[in-house]
Design a protein around this motif. Structure first.
Motif: not given
Length: 321
Positions: A55-58, A289-295, A298-300, A305-309
């Motif tokens: 779903c991230l392949h955009k 930058n990675p923190l900005i992507y993740c926070l 929305r999709d990332i 969150i799903k991976r951490l759960k």
């Protein structure tokens, strides 16, 4: 080196932070190593999320992956050597290795600017020309644009190396920096630097200000397009899709423009302060930058969150057994 020149330098010595006392060398190496580790972990996490979630392949995320790759390569090019200087008191770098490092420093800097250009172009099409967006920014077109970005950056950096490498280096071999770049190296040449410095300045300005000009144009156009949206919620939603890219672009360009303008209005920095500022604006964006992507994306954020759960559930099941 060009055959017959008068160079006697076989290696260079990186001073790092000139005013740093030896008792702080361990602390400096620990801080730099931590920064390097955070850059690798953060950007590798984005790579992993992208590789394991279709779903991230955009288009937008393909562009982000280019920036992640550039950040990892730049930090790997510059940090290990300066870390070893403070960790193992090994600040020397061979003549050829210094020019190889110089090539990648300028090459990856150009690639970074061009990737930020692609980010702005992506948001410009998405908001100002939404009907054209899915037809123009297809996966195949993003592949082509990405490859072009990496190829175009080679020419300018290669020109800098080809012109600087044959110069006669017969005086000091001490580079007042944490890594080899064109200015630091050519200042050590036993010849007039002007014929080499001005073309290098033009290349740097083209690589930095060319993409910046389009970025400014694109975000001015985006602001004008968003103002035409009658619904306040619609305006905020449109702007929220731009916020991660805009933050990343500001982190990259604002410090560089500040240093450039400061030097032109007579504001001078000590050698230590100048190097600290350069290292901050070179290494802070790859780390943040990675923190900005993740926070902020929305999709990332949802994928993370799903991976951490899943990891949390796996740990709870393991301990329950």
């Amino acid at each position: 080196m060009m055959e017959g020149n008068s160079s006697i330098v076989t290696e260079f010595f990186l001073t790092g932070f000139p005013g740093l006392h030896p008792e702080y060398y361990s602390l400096a190496s620990a801080v730099l190593f931590s920064v390097y580790l955070l850059i690798l972990i953060g950007n590798a996490t984005v790579f992993l999320l992208f590789a394991t979630n279709r779903c991230l392949h955009k288009p937008m995320y393909y562009i982000i992956i280019n920036l992640c790759a550039c950040d990892i390569l730049f930090s790997t090019t510059t940090l290990p050597k300066i870390i070893s200087k403070y960790w193992f008191q090994s600040g020397t770098i061979s003549f050829t290795a210094c020019f190889v490092q110089m090539y990648f420093v300028h090459y990856l800097g150009t690639v970074n600017s061009n990737v930020l250009f692609l980010m702005a172009f992506d948001r410009y099409l998405a908001i100002c020309h939404p009907l054209r967006y899915p037809n123009f920014l297809t996966k195949s077109n993003v592949y082509i644009l990405s490859v072009t970005v990496w190829i175009v950056g080679m020419a300018g950096a290669l020109m800098l190396v080809i012109r600087a490498y044959p110069l006669p280096y017969c005086a000091s071999n001490i580079i007042n920096h944490c890594y080899c770049d064109h200015i630091s190296i050519t200042l050590l040449a036993c010849t007039d630097r002007t014929p080499y410095g001005f073309p290098a300045f033009l290349v740097a300005m083209f690589a930095l200000l060319g993409p910046l000009a389009f970025i400014i144009f694109s975000y001015c156009s985006i602001i004008m397009a968003v103002r035409k949206i009658a619904n306040l919620q619609g305006r905020l939603k449109s702007l929220s899709t731009c916020s991660p890219q805009l933050i990343i672009i500001l982190l990259y360009y604002l410090p560089r423009c500040f240093v450039y303008l400061a030097s032109n209005v007579g504001i001078t920095f000590s050698a230590d302060m100048r190097i600290v500022i350069i290292m901050l604006y070179s290494l802070t964006p790859p780390m943040i930058n990675p923190l900005i992507y993740c926070l902020r994306t929305r999709d990332i954020k949802q994928m993370l969150i799903k991976r951490l759960k899943k990891i949390k559930i796996g740990i709870e099941i393991k301990f329950s057994h």
